[in-house]
Design a protein around this motif. Sequence first.
Motif, PDB file in Angstrom:
ATOM      1  N   VAL A  45       0.870  -1.173   0.000  1.00  0.00           N
ATOM      2  CA  VAL A  45       0.000   0.000   0.000  1.00  0.00           C
ATOM      3  C   VAL A  45       0.907   1.223   0.000  1.00  0.00           C
ATOM      4  N   THR A  46       0.658   2.121  -0.939  1.00  0.00           N
ATOM      5  CA  THR A  46       1.407   3.367  -1.000  1.00  0.00           C
ATOM      6  C   THR A  46       0.457   4.500  -0.654  1.00  0.00           C
ATOM      7  N   PHE A  47       0.892   5.355   0.264  1.00  0.00           N
ATOM      8  CA  PHE A  47       0.052   6.486   0.653  1.00  0.00           C
ATOM      9  C   PHE A  47       0.876   7.762   0.692  1.00  0.00           C
ATOM     10  N   THR A  48       0.174   8.874   0.566  1.00  0.00           N
ATOM     11  CA  THR A  48       0.778  10.195   0.649  1.00  0.00           C
ATOM     12  C   THR A  48       0.171  10.907   1.844  1.00  0.00           C
ATOM     13  N   PRO A  49       0.989  11.294   2.826  1.00  0.00           N
ATOM     14  CA  PRO A  49       0.437  12.027   3.971  1.00  0.00           C
ATOM     15  C   PRO A  49      -0.031  13.412   3.536  1.00  0.00           C
ATOM     16  N   THR A  50      -0.944  13.972   4.302  1.00  0.00           N
ATOM     17  CA  THR A  50      -1.464  15.292   3.954  1.00  0.00           C
ATOM     18  C   THR A  50      -0.390  16.366   4.046  1.00  0.00           C
ATOM     19  N   PHE A  51       0.559  16.203   4.954  1.00  0.00           N
ATOM     20  CA  PHE A  51       1.705  17.101   5.076  1.00  0.00           C
ATOM     21  C   PHE A  51       2.932  16.252   5.357  1.00  0.00           C
ATOM     22  N   SER A  52       4.079  16.645   4.831  1.00  0.00           N
ATOM     23  CA  SER A  52       5.295  15.852   5.020  1.00  0.00           C
ATOM     24  C   SER A  52       5.670  15.721   6.494  1.00  0.00           C
ATOM     25  N   GLY A  53       5.349  16.706   7.287  1.00  0.00           N
ATOM     26  CA  GLY A  53       5.656  16.662   8.711  1.00  0.00           C
ATOM     27  C   GLY A  53       4.486  16.238   9.561  1.00  0.00           C
ATOM     28  N   CYS A  54       3.545  15.533   8.977  1.00  0.00           N
ATOM     29  CA  CYS A  54       2.335  15.125   9.691  1.00  0.00           C
ATOM     30  C   CYS A  54       2.709  14.338  10.954  1.00  0.00           C
ATOM     31  N   PRO A  55       2.249  14.791  12.132  1.00  0.00           N
ATOM     32  CA  PRO A  55       2.594  14.086  13.363  1.00  0.00           C
ATOM     33  C   PRO A  55       1.933  12.714  13.474  1.00  0.00           C
TER      34      PRO A  55
END
Length: 164
Positions: A46-56
């Motif tokens: 599964v490949t996902f993209t976080p909403t922000f690169s620094g997402c806590p």
Amino acid sequence: MTAAPITTEQVWTALAAVPDPEIPVVSVTDMGMVRDVTVVEGRVTVTFTPTFSGCPALHVIRDSIGEAVRALGAAEVEVRSTLTPPWTTDWIQEDARERLRQYGIAPPSPTGDLSLISLDPEPTRCPRCGSFNVRMTGSFGPTLCKRLYVCDACREPFEGFKSV
């Protein structure tokens, strides 16, 4: 008796039940974070993209995705995160935008063809009364992806998603 092989559709269905850890009324698929699912001989990626690169919540999201897929009986699970292409609020599903509003978070406006983040906030509608008579009280809310507002019509404070 051997178990039936896991299908891509089963994985997508399982991921649709994985809540966004910061906004439980929407899932990681509602938010458009899941980019790809592949199933090859019992191995699921599964490949996902976080909403922000620094997402806590990055590790929570990764662990929750892995748990949901393992619950299907996958022999091996790999959860990858990617920042390319970067996540955009345009990937949020329409019905999820309405659930955000009902939850009290103003959904983001479409970004369209903008390639840069605008520093000027877009017109924001109060999720409670629908008024545009709102004022921003903070550029950053409890998470980097939201701003804080107060509606001058109904006097209620609320969070609004930034359009990216």
